[in-house]
Design an enzyme around this catalytic site. Structure first.
Site, mmCIF file in Angstrom:
data_model
loop_
_atom_site.group_PDB
_atom_site.id
_atom_site.type_symbol
_atom_site.label_atom_id
_atom_site.label_comp_id
_atom_site.label_asym_id
_atom_site.label_seq_id
_atom_site.Cartn_x
_atom_site.Cartn_y
_atom_site.Cartn_z
ATOM 1 N N GLY A 14 0.779 -1.238 0.000
ATOM 2 C CA GLY A 14 0.000 0.000 0.000
ATOM 3 C C GLY A 14 0.804 1.278 0.000
ATOM 4 O O GLY A 14 0.303 2.315 0.460
ATOM 5 N N ASN A 16 1.649 2.983 -2.696
ATOM 6 C CA ASN A 16 0.969 3.894 -3.633
ATOM 7 C C ASN A 16 -0.332 4.418 -3.033
ATOM 8 O O ASN A 16 -0.693 5.578 -3.242
ATOM 9 C CB ASN A 16 0.714 3.199 -4.975
ATOM 10 C CG ASN A 16 1.944 3.223 -5.855
ATOM 11 O OD1 ASN A 16 2.324 4.278 -6.375
ATOM 12 N ND2 ASN A 16 2.592 2.080 -5.995
ATOM 13 N N MET A 92 -3.777 -7.321 -7.170
ATOM 14 C CA MET A 92 -3.241 -8.462 -7.916
ATOM 15 C C MET A 92 -4.316 -9.385 -8.485
ATOM 16 O O MET A 92 -4.104 -10.584 -8.594
ATOM 17 C CB MET A 92 -2.271 -9.254 -7.035
ATOM 18 C CG MET A 92 -1.106 -8.445 -6.495
ATOM 19 S SD MET A 92 -0.074 -7.739 -7.790
ATOM 20 C CE MET A 92 0.886 -9.174 -8.232
ATOM 21 N N ASN A 109 -4.693 2.163 -13.294
ATOM 22 C CA ASN A 109 -3.733 1.249 -12.665
ATOM 23 C C ASN A 109 -2.350 1.873 -12.751
ATOM 24 O O ASN A 109 -2.076 2.674 -13.649
ATOM 25 C CB ASN A 109 -3.749 -0.093 -13.411
ATOM 26 C CG ASN A 109 -2.779 -1.105 -12.839
ATOM 27 O OD1 ASN A 109 -2.708 -1.279 -11.615
ATOM 28 N ND2 ASN A 109 -2.019 -1.762 -13.696
ATOM 29 N N HIS A 111 1.688 0.673 -13.063
ATOM 30 C CA HIS A 111 2.535 -0.492 -13.346
ATOM 31 C C HIS A 111 3.992 -0.031 -13.381
ATOM 32 O O HIS A 111 4.289 1.028 -13.940
ATOM 33 C CB HIS A 111 2.130 -1.116 -14.684
ATOM 34 C CG HIS A 111 2.938 -2.327 -15.004
ATOM 35 N ND1 HIS A 111 2.725 -3.543 -14.382
ATOM 36 C CD2 HIS A 111 3.996 -2.507 -15.830
ATOM 37 C CE1 HIS A 111 3.608 -4.417 -14.838
ATOM 38 N NE2 HIS A 111 4.392 -3.808 -15.709
ATOM 39 N N GLU A 145 -7.336 -6.854 -20.840
ATOM 40 C CA GLU A 145 -6.069 -7.580 -20.852
ATOM 41 C C GLU A 145 -5.144 -6.966 -19.793
ATOM 42 O O GLU A 145 -5.100 -5.748 -19.628
ATOM 43 C CB GLU A 145 -5.382 -7.499 -22.224
ATOM 44 C CG GLU A 145 -6.222 -7.996 -23.374
ATOM 45 C CD GLU A 145 -7.330 -7.014 -23.766
ATOM 46 O OE1 GLU A 145 -7.087 -5.785 -23.709
ATOM 47 O OE2 GLU A 145 -8.446 -7.471 -24.081
ATOM 48 N N ASP A 147 -2.457 -5.197 -17.667
ATOM 49 C CA ASP A 147 -1.501 -4.108 -17.880
ATOM 50 C C ASP A 147 -1.608 -3.503 -19.275
ATOM 51 O O ASP A 147 -0.602 -3.158 -19.908
ATOM 52 C CB ASP A 147 -0.056 -4.577 -17.601
ATOM 53 C CG ASP A 147 0.124 -5.018 -16.152
ATOM 54 O OD1 ASP A 147 -0.548 -4.455 -15.271
ATOM 55 O OD2 ASP A 147 0.926 -5.936 -15.907
ATOM 56 N N GLU A 176 6.694 6.263 -9.043
ATOM 57 C CA GLU A 176 5.277 5.883 -8.971
ATOM 58 C C GLU A 176 4.521 6.819 -8.024
ATOM 59 O O GLU A 176 3.423 7.283 -8.304
ATOM 60 C CB GLU A 176 5.131 4.434 -8.479
ATOM 61 C CG GLU A 176 5.674 3.400 -9.429
ATOM 62 C CD GLU A 176 5.452 1.979 -8.913
ATOM 63 O OE1 GLU A 176 4.371 1.697 -8.374
ATOM 64 O OE2 GLU A 176 6.376 1.150 -9.029
HETATM 65 C C1 GRF Z 1 3.863 -1.181 -7.326
HETATM 66 O O1 GRF Z 1 5.161 -1.334 -7.833
HETATM 67 C C2 GRF Z 1 2.860 -1.079 -8.442
HETATM 68 O O2 GRF Z 1 3.359 -0.430 -9.579
HETATM 69 C C3 GRF Z 1 2.579 -2.518 -8.761
HETATM 70 O O3 GRF Z 1 2.577 -3.169 -7.516
HETATM 71 C C4 GRF Z 1 3.387 -2.433 -6.590
HETATM 72 C C5 GRF Z 1 2.509 -2.110 -5.424
HETATM 73 O O4 GRF Z 1 3.221 -1.508 -4.370
HETATM 74 N N1 GRF Z 1 1.345 -2.648 -9.516
HETATM 75 P P1 GRF Z 1 2.441 -0.820 -3.169
HETATM 76 O O5 GRF Z 1 1.497 -1.870 -2.593
HETATM 77 O O6 GRF Z 1 1.703 0.355 -3.726
HETATM 78 O O7 GRF Z 1 3.491 -0.429 -2.196
#
Ligand code: GRF
Length: 216
Positions: A14, A16, A92, A109, A111, A145, A147, A176
């Site tokens: 978490g 992000n 996920m 999303n 990535h 699909e 990503d 990010e």
């Molecule tokens: C990040 O690198 C994001 O880009 C990917 O999964 C990771 C999640 O990290 N989809 P967090 O849970 O936000 O720390």
């Protein structure tokens, strides 16, 4: 002006989510997080939400017989809080095409690569194995699909000699945390349009690429 109501979906750490919560904590930010949902009860991000006083729910995919039933539970939770945007942040699970199409251009999303290069898991390992000199991260609208979908923002990050998947992941993660709140801000301000399968920002034809952060 009313702030855009955002739901954040997580499966783990978490960080992000934290970046988005920090941005939304500013009353001048044009979006607010109204709900956090995790498909995993042990996701560390749940505690971050609770600590910030944001409603956090677990919708465990293992409790549902099919992808469609799980998606229906997510849909109901989002509808209940009138979410206008769903941010996947380390979430996920893949959604069914029906769900993605029902929320078209309302799911984004992040990535950790410069999509369409290196979709999927173990991104940094594969970037290093391929000998790429530049990588980065992408915020994009979600299509069925994995990503894939129109790119909203990207940030470039250099691959350095001696990088390991961990050191590269840490530098990309900093980027990010910069671009995810920025993308949400642009959407909340109504500045992002999807034309065909390309994004315009303020009417400009190409996605905005943020340069590598010199301090990143
Ligand atoms: C990040 O690198 C994001 O880009 C990917 O999964 C990771 C999640 O990290 N989809 P967090 O849970 O936000 O720390």
């Amino acid at each position: 002006m009313a702030r855009l109501k955002v739901a954040v979906l997580i499966s783990g750490r978490g960080s992000n989510l934290q970046a988005l919560m920090t941005a939304c904590a500013d009353p001048a930010f044009p979006a607010e997080i109204v709900q956090v949902i995790s498909n995993r009860p042990d996701a560390a991000g749940l505690a971050r939400a609770t600590a910030a006083g944001i409603p956090a729910a677990v919708i465990d995919h293992r409790d549902y017989g099919s992808r469609e039933e799980f998606d229906a539970a997510i849909d109901a939770a989002l509808t209940r809080v009138s979410a206008g945007l769903m941010c996947l942040a380390g979430f996920m699970r893949l959604f069914s095409a029906g769900f993605v199409n029902a929320w078209r251009d309302k799911i984004i999303n992040i990535h950790p690569s410069l999509l369409p290069a290196f979709p999927g898991r173990n991104t940094h390992e594969r970037v290093l194995a391929a000998g790429a000199l530049v990588t980065g991260c992408t915020v994009h609208f979600v299509r069925p699909e994995m990503d894939s979908g129109p790119v909203i923002l990207q940030a470039a990050v250099s691959v350095e000699p001696g990088d390991t998947p961990e050191s590269l992941a840490a530098r990309v993660l900093k980027a990010e945390h910069r671009i995810y709140p920025e993308a949400v801000r642009l959407i909340a301000e109504g500045r992002v349009q999807v034309m065909g399968e390309a994004v315009t920002i303020d009417g400009a034809p190409a996605p905005k690429v943020l340069p590598a952060d010199p301090n990143g």
